[in-house]
Scaffold this active site. Structure first.
Site, PDB file in Angstrom:
ATOM      1  N   LYS A   1       0.855  -1.286  -0.107  1.00 25.60           N
ATOM      2  CA  LYS A   1       0.005  -0.006  -0.022  1.00 25.60           C
ATOM      3  C   LYS A   1       0.815   1.195  -0.101  1.00 25.60           C
ATOM      4  O   LYS A   1       2.043   1.277   0.404  1.00 25.60           O
ATOM      5  CB  LYS A   1      -1.043  -0.047   1.263  1.00 25.60           C
TER       6      LYS A   1
ATOM      7  N   ASN B   1      -2.239   0.346   6.800  1.00 27.52           N
ATOM      8  CA  ASN B   1      -1.697  -1.055   7.139  1.00 27.52           C
ATOM      9  C   ASN B   1      -0.833  -1.786   6.476  1.00 27.52           C
ATOM     10  O   ASN B   1      -0.722  -2.960   6.452  1.00 27.52           O
ATOM     11  CB  ASN B   1      -2.867  -1.747   7.826  1.00 27.52           C
TER      12      ASN B   1
ATOM     13  N   GLU C   1      -9.661 -10.768  -7.604  1.00 25.80           N
ATOM     14  CA  GLU C   1      -8.291  -9.879  -7.807  1.00 25.80           C
ATOM     15  C   GLU C   1      -7.417  -9.729  -8.721  1.00 25.80           C
ATOM     16  O   GLU C   1      -6.883  -8.676  -9.040  1.00 25.80           O
ATOM     17  CB  GLU C   1      -8.006  -9.765  -6.096  1.00 25.80           C
TER      18      GLU C   1
ATOM     19  N   HIS D   1      -2.035  -5.496   1.512  1.00 24.75           N
ATOM     20  CA  HIS D   1      -3.434  -6.188   1.174  1.00 24.75           C
ATOM     21  C   HIS D   1      -3.282  -7.660   0.924  1.00 24.75           C
ATOM     22  O   HIS D   1      -2.349  -7.994   0.190  1.00 24.75           O
ATOM     23  CB  HIS D   1      -4.017  -5.339   0.116  1.00 24.75           C
TER      24      HIS D   1
ATOM     25  N   TYR E   1     -12.637  -2.101  -4.149  1.00 22.77           N
ATOM     26  CA  TYR E   1     -13.074  -2.331  -2.741  1.00 22.77           C
ATOM     27  C   TYR E   1     -14.491  -2.360  -2.720  1.00 22.77           C
ATOM     28  O   TYR E   1     -15.101  -2.038  -1.564  1.00 22.77           O
ATOM     29  CB  TYR E   1     -12.582  -1.339  -1.795  1.00 22.77           C
TER      30      TYR E   1
ATOM     31  N   PHE F   1     -15.372   3.116   6.780  1.00 19.53           N
ATOM     32  CA  PHE F   1     -14.182   3.563   6.475  1.00 19.53           C
ATOM     33  C   PHE F   1     -13.879   3.496   5.142  1.00 19.53           C
ATOM     34  O   PHE F   1     -12.805   3.663   4.593  1.00 19.53           O
ATOM     35  CB  PHE F   1     -13.276   2.100   7.086  1.00 19.53           C
TER      36      PHE F   1
ATOM     37  N   ARG G   1       2.598  -6.013   9.128  1.00 12.85           N
ATOM     38  CA  ARG G   1       1.722  -4.971   9.750  1.00 12.85           C
ATOM     39  C   ARG G   1       2.423  -4.457  11.098  1.00 12.85           C
ATOM     40  O   ARG G   1       2.313  -3.151  11.174  1.00 12.85           O
ATOM     41  CB  ARG G   1       0.393  -5.360   9.601  1.00 12.85           C
TER      42      ARG G   1
ATOM     43  N   THR H   1      -5.409  -7.321  10.594  1.00 14.21           N
ATOM     44  CA  THR H   1      -5.917  -5.911  10.017  1.00 14.21           C
ATOM     45  C   THR H   1      -5.387  -4.682  10.609  1.00 14.21           C
ATOM     46  O   THR H   1      -4.824  -3.585  10.391  1.00 14.21           O
ATOM     47  CB  THR H   1      -7.375  -6.046   9.554  1.00 14.21           C
TER      48      THR H   1
HETATM   49  P1  RTP Z   1      -7.003  -6.220   3.125  1.00 14.18           P
HETATM   50  O1  RTP Z   1      -8.486  -6.693   2.564  1.00 14.18           O
HETATM   51  O2  RTP Z   1      -6.394  -4.942   2.955  1.00 14.18           O
HETATM   52  O3  RTP Z   1      -5.959  -7.597   3.037  1.00 14.18           O
HETATM   53  O4  RTP Z   1      -7.271  -6.446   4.762  1.00 14.18           O
HETATM   54  P2  RTP Z   1      -8.214  -7.138   5.535  1.00 14.18           P
HETATM   55  O5  RTP Z   1      -8.875  -8.358   4.807  1.00 14.18           O
HETATM   56  O6  RTP Z   1      -7.591  -7.566   6.710  1.00 14.18           O
HETATM   57  O7  RTP Z   1      -9.210  -6.109   6.125  1.00 14.18           O
HETATM   58  P3  RTP Z   1     -10.701  -5.747   5.224  1.00 14.18           P
HETATM   59  O8  RTP Z   1     -11.770  -6.040   6.358  1.00 14.18           O
HETATM   60  O9  RTP Z   1     -10.774  -6.474   4.047  1.00 14.18           O
HETATM   61  O10 RTP Z   1     -10.520  -4.197   5.150  1.00 14.18           O
HETATM   62  C1  RTP Z   1      -9.961  -3.635   4.169  1.00 14.18           C
HETATM   63  C2  RTP Z   1      -9.010  -2.594   4.432  1.00 14.18           C
HETATM   64  O11 RTP Z   1      -9.839  -1.549   4.878  1.00 14.18           O
HETATM   65  C3  RTP Z   1      -9.198  -0.667   5.845  1.00 14.18           C
HETATM   66  N1  RTP Z   1      -9.968  -0.620   7.092  1.00 14.18           N
HETATM   67  N2  RTP Z   1      -9.875   0.177   8.079  1.00 14.18           N
HETATM   68  N3  RTP Z   1     -10.559   1.854  10.314  1.00 14.18           N
HETATM   69  C4  RTP Z   1     -11.209   0.724  10.159  1.00 14.18           C
HETATM   70  O12 RTP Z   1     -12.093   0.503  10.726  1.00 14.18           O
HETATM   71  C5  RTP Z   1     -10.930  -0.124   8.927  1.00 14.18           C
HETATM   72  N4  RTP Z   1     -11.259  -1.370   8.917  1.00 14.18           N
HETATM   73  C6  RTP Z   1     -10.655  -1.788   7.438  1.00 14.18           C
HETATM   74  C7  RTP Z   1      -7.828  -1.469   6.210  1.00 14.18           C
HETATM   75  O13 RTP Z   1      -6.964  -0.895   5.242  1.00 14.18           O
HETATM   76  C8  RTP Z   1      -8.013  -2.943   5.722  1.00 14.18           C
HETATM   77  O14 RTP Z   1      -6.816  -3.447   5.286  1.00 14.18           O
HETATM   78 MG    MG Z   2      -9.899  -7.945   2.992  1.00 16.39          MG
END
Ligand code: RTP
Ligand code: MG
Length: 142
Positions: A11, A114, A128, A117, A51, A59, A104, A93
Site C-alpha cells: 500500500k 496498514n 483480484e 493487502h 473495494y 471506513f 503490519r 488488519t
Molecule cells: P486487506 O483486505 O487490506 O488485505 O485487509 P483485511 O482483509 O485484513 O481487511 P478488510 O476488512 O478487508 O478491510 C480492508 C481494508 O480497509 C481498511 N480498514 N479500515 N478503520 C477501520 O475500521 C478499517 N477497517 C478496515 C484497512 O486498510 C483494511 O486493510
Molecule cells: Mg480484505
C-alpha cells in the site's frame, strides 16, 4: 495443502517508506514466488471498484482516499497454501493487534494505513488477480 495464487498489494504508506524490498523479501523467504508485478497509482474509480465489497461501510471513503494517495505495488504470489501463508505474514488488519514480526506490526501506520493487502479466499484471489492482471500472469511450473 495445494499450490495457490493470491493477490498482494504493498500500500502507499509502505511504498513511501521504501519498504518494498523488505516486504518482498519476507514473501520470498516464506517460499512465496512473485509471479506478476505491477506498480500503479490507482484512480478513485479503480480503488472503488477493487473495494466494492466495502462500499457503504464507515471506513470506505478513508480507505479509497488512502489507496489513491500514492503508488502501490500489486503482485500475484504463488506457493503452497499461499492465501493463508500471506495473511499470516501480514498479521492482523488492525496493527494494534498484529503479532510481533508480522509485516503490519513492522510497517503499518494505522488501521487504514496498514501496509499491505492480501486476498482472503480462493474466489477472491481469482477476482483480484484478474482485476489487475487481465492479460494473465507468469505462473511457475518449477
Ligand atoms: P486487506 O483486505 O487490506 O488485505 O485487509 P483485511 O482483509 O485484513 O481487511 P478488510 O476488512 O478487508 O478491510 C480492508 C481494508 O480497509 C481498511 N480498514 N479500515 N478503520 C477501520 O475500521 C478499517 N477497517 C478496515 C484497512 O486498510 C483494511 O486493510
Ligand atoms: Mg480484505
Amino acid at each position: 495443502m495445494a499450490e495457490q495464487l493470491t493477490l498482494s498489494i504493498i500500500k502507499p504508506n509502505a511504498v513511501a517508506k521504501n519498504a518494498i524490498g523488505a516486504i518482498c523479501g519476507r514473501f520470498e523467504q516464506a517460499g512465496l514466488q512473485i509471479v506478476a508485478a505491477r506498480m500503479l497509482h490507482m484512480s478513485l474509480e479503480q480503488a472503488s471498484a477493487f473495494y466494492a465489497e466495502h462500499q457503504g461501510k464507515g471506513f470506505f471513503d478513508e480507505l479509497v482516499g488512502f489507496m489513491t494517495s500514492g503508488p502501490v505495488l500489486v503482485m500475484a504470489l504463488q506457493g503452497e497454501d499461499a492465501i493463508a501463508k500471506n495473511r499470516e505474514l501480514m498479521g492482523a488488519t488492525n496493527p494494534a493487534n498484529a503479532a510481533p514480526g508480522t509485516i503490519r506490526a513492522d510497517f503499518a501506520d494505522s488501521f487504514t494505513e496498514n501496509a499491505v493487502h492480501g486476498s482472503d479466499a480462493p474466489e477472491t484471489a481469482e477476482r483480484e488477480i484478474g482485476f489487475f492482471f487481465p492479460d494473465g500472469i507468469c505462473k511457475r511450473t518449477r
